[in-house]
Design a protein around this motif. Structure first.
Motif, PDB file in Angstrom:
ATOM      1  N   UNK A  70       8.056  -3.696  -5.434  1.00  0.00           N
ATOM      2  CA  UNK A  70       7.009  -2.892  -4.870  1.00  0.00           C
ATOM      3  C   UNK A  70       5.827  -3.926  -4.351  1.00  0.00           C
ATOM      4  N   UNK A  71       5.720  -3.823  -3.115  1.00  0.00           N
ATOM      5  CA  UNK A  71       4.596  -4.631  -2.587  1.00  0.00           C
ATOM      6  C   UNK A  71       3.253  -3.957  -2.913  1.00  0.00           C
ATOM      7  N   UNK A  72       2.198  -4.751  -3.345  1.00  0.00           N
ATOM      8  CA  UNK A  72       1.081  -3.989  -3.491  1.00  0.00           C
ATOM      9  C   UNK A  72       0.112  -4.052  -2.311  1.00  0.00           C
ATOM     10  N   UNK A  73       0.425  -3.288  -1.299  1.00  0.00           N
ATOM     11  CA  UNK A  73      -0.427  -3.283   0.068  1.00  0.00           C
ATOM     12  C   UNK A  73      -1.692  -2.577   0.034  1.00  0.00           C
ATOM     13  N   UNK A  74      -2.511  -3.079   0.805  1.00  0.00           N
ATOM     14  CA  UNK A  74      -3.949  -2.613   1.126  1.00  0.00           C
ATOM     15  C   UNK A  74      -4.362  -2.917   2.414  1.00  0.00           C
ATOM     16  N   UNK A  75      -4.944  -1.994   3.199  1.00  0.00           N
ATOM     17  CA  UNK A  75      -5.243  -2.170   4.742  1.00  0.00           C
ATOM     18  C   UNK A  75      -5.885  -3.426   4.679  1.00  0.00           C
ATOM     19  N   UNK A  76      -6.634  -3.855   4.020  1.00  0.00           N
ATOM     20  CA  UNK A  76      -7.210  -5.242   3.880  1.00  0.00           C
ATOM     21  C   UNK A  76      -7.243  -5.854   2.572  1.00  0.00           C
ATOM     22  N   UNK A  77      -6.881  -6.856   2.392  1.00  0.00           N
ATOM     23  CA  UNK A  77      -6.828  -7.396   1.042  1.00  0.00           C
ATOM     24  C   UNK A  77      -8.447  -7.454   0.431  1.00  0.00           C
ATOM     25  N   UNK A  78      -8.215  -7.175  -0.805  1.00  0.00           N
ATOM     26  CA  UNK A  78      -9.956  -7.293  -1.373  1.00  0.00           C
ATOM     27  C   UNK A  78     -10.120  -8.491  -2.086  1.00  0.00           C
ATOM     28  N   UNK A  79     -11.041  -9.399  -1.658  1.00  0.00           N
ATOM     29  CA  UNK A  79     -11.418 -10.495  -2.474  1.00  0.00           C
ATOM     30  C   UNK A  79     -12.964 -10.416  -2.251  1.00  0.00           C
ATOM     31  N   UNK A  88     -16.742  -9.268 -12.195  1.00  0.00           N
ATOM     32  CA  UNK A  88     -15.390  -9.117 -11.713  1.00  0.00           C
ATOM     33  C   UNK A  88     -15.024  -9.662 -10.422  1.00  0.00           C
ATOM     34  N   UNK A  89     -13.917 -10.564 -10.523  1.00  0.00           N
ATOM     35  CA  UNK A  89     -13.743 -11.002  -8.946  1.00  0.00           C
ATOM     36  C   UNK A  89     -12.359 -10.456  -8.660  1.00  0.00           C
ATOM     37  N   UNK A  90     -12.306  -9.459  -7.716  1.00  0.00           N
ATOM     38  CA  UNK A  90     -11.144  -9.077  -7.209  1.00  0.00           C
ATOM     39  C   UNK A  90     -10.366  -9.822  -6.235  1.00  0.00           C
ATOM     40  N   UNK A  91      -8.740  -9.882  -6.451  1.00  0.00           N
ATOM     41  CA  UNK A  91      -8.238 -10.572  -5.468  1.00  0.00           C
ATOM     42  C   UNK A  91      -6.636  -9.850  -5.665  1.00  0.00           C
ATOM     43  N   UNK A  92      -6.435  -8.709  -4.789  1.00  0.00           N
ATOM     44  CA  UNK A  92      -5.513  -7.998  -4.646  1.00  0.00           C
ATOM     45  C   UNK A  92      -5.203  -7.440  -3.246  1.00  0.00           C
ATOM     46  N   UNK A  93      -4.113  -6.749  -3.105  1.00  0.00           N
ATOM     47  CA  UNK A  93      -3.827  -5.944  -1.837  1.00  0.00           C
ATOM     48  C   UNK A  93      -3.063  -6.950  -0.865  1.00  0.00           C
ATOM     49  N   UNK A  94      -2.190  -7.984  -1.176  1.00  0.00           N
ATOM     50  CA  UNK A  94      -1.737  -8.613  -0.049  1.00  0.00           C
ATOM     51  C   UNK A  94      -0.369  -8.301   0.457  1.00  0.00           C
ATOM     52  N   UNK A  95       0.178  -7.135  -0.118  1.00  0.00           N
ATOM     53  CA  UNK A  95       1.295  -6.612   0.408  1.00  0.00           C
ATOM     54  C   UNK A  95       2.350  -7.672   0.228  1.00  0.00           C
ATOM     55  N   UNK A  96       3.178  -7.601   1.364  1.00  0.00           N
ATOM     56  CA  UNK A  96       4.405  -8.832   1.456  1.00  0.00           C
ATOM     57  C   UNK A  96       3.868 -10.188   1.895  1.00  0.00           C
ATOM     58  N   UNK A  97       2.500 -10.473   1.981  1.00  0.00           N
ATOM     59  CA  UNK A  97       1.806 -11.766   2.594  1.00  0.00           C
ATOM     60  C   UNK A  97       1.292 -12.534   1.454  1.00  0.00           C
ATOM     61  N   UNK A  98       1.642 -12.280   0.138  1.00  0.00           N
ATOM     62  CA  UNK A  98       1.046 -12.655  -1.016  1.00  0.00           C
ATOM     63  C   UNK A  98       1.306 -14.392  -1.018  1.00  0.00           C
ATOM     64  N   UNK A  99       2.472 -14.667  -1.001  1.00  0.00           N
ATOM     65  CA  UNK A  99       2.524 -16.421  -1.052  1.00  0.00           C
ATOM     66  C   UNK A  99       2.057 -16.966   0.452  1.00  0.00           C
ATOM     67  N   UNK A 100       1.878 -16.565   1.341  1.00  0.00           N
ATOM     68  CA  UNK A 100       1.180 -16.961   2.705  1.00  0.00           C
ATOM     69  C   UNK A 100      -0.355 -16.948   2.358  1.00  0.00           C
ATOM     70  N   UNK A 101      -0.916 -15.694   1.933  1.00  0.00           N
ATOM     71  CA  UNK A 101      -2.366 -15.464   2.002  1.00  0.00           C
ATOM     72  C   UNK A 101      -2.934 -16.329   0.559  1.00  0.00           C
TER      73      UNK A 101
END
Length: 227
Positions: free
Chosen positions: A166-175, A190-203
């Motif tokens: 399951x890819x953790x998708x968000x319309x805009x990654x939250x950083x 708190x520093x948030x860094x999530x929501x990359x969907x299928x682009x985690x490695x690239x992003x």
């Protein structure tokens, strides 16, 4: 790493090269770039990091223990951060032994063939708001047929396993950074860094560097607050 180092060659395919692939393709491109094996991607412990396994239902639970919390919880951010914009995107793949496959192929029909160090990955699916973790036989058939049309020699490949993630998708990654307060009244960054969907490695390189800067800002703000 500079763009030149990560993308050493890029060009459009010739019409003759496009015709070597079965399908309604009108154009394509060729590139040479890096391959990242996710299981070997994070040298956390080798760099001195310590892993702790525990169940957490809210970020506030951590506020009394830590000055800065990095929230990289993926789909868990829906609960931990109360973020309703986080959705699962279901992906199903094959892993096969096909050592003769040396080049990766991506198409705009969610079909891809990716050679790795030990196996070749055949995919895939992109099903929004679908949390089903069981392998679906109809998806399996569709993936196998799509990839075999692209590279007919895959019919001789040995299947190692089928897998669903399951890819953790968000319309805009939250950083971004925010301040929360524990039940005892202690403020914590708190520093948030999530929501990359299928682009985690690239992003990951870019968002990780930005998250590190946010952590540094949080620590500097704490030092100034104590002076």
């Amino acid at each position: 790493m500079t763009p030149i180092e990560s993308l050493t060659e890029y060009r459009l395919l010739t019409p003759q090269e496009v015709r070597t692939f079965s399908g309604p393709w009108k154009y394509g491109s060729f590139m040479k770039t890096l391959l990242v094996e996710n299981q070997r991607h994070l040298p956390f412990r080798r760099r001195g990091g310590q892993a702790m396994k525990r169940h957490v239902t809210s970020l506030e639970e951590l506020a009394d223990e830590f000055d800065v919390v990095c929230n990289c919880s993926g789909l868990g951010a829906g609960v931990l951060a109360g973020d309703r914009d986080v959705l699962p995107v279901r992906g199903q793949i094959f892993q096969v032994r096909a050592p003769w496959i040396k080049e990766f192929i991506f198409t705009d029909q969610d079909a891809y063939i990716i050679p790795g160090l030990e196996h070749v990955t055949l995919g895939g699916t992109r099903q929004f708001a679908n949390s089903k973790l069981a392998v679906d036989e109809f998806d399996s058939r569709a993936i196998w047929e799509k990839c075999n049309r692209l590279v007919p020699s895959l019919k001789d490949a040995k299947v190692v396993r089928e897998w669903v993630g399951l890819r953790p998708y968000r319309h805009i990654a939250r950083v971004e950074r925010e301040v929360i307060t524990s039940k005892r009244g202690k403020p914590t960054h708190v520093v948030h860094n999530y929501g990359h969907g299928s682009y985690g490695v690239m992003g990951a390189p870019g968002t990780a560097m930005h998250a590190v800067r946010l952590v540094q800002e949080a620590l500097e703000a704490d030092v100034k607050a104590r002076l």
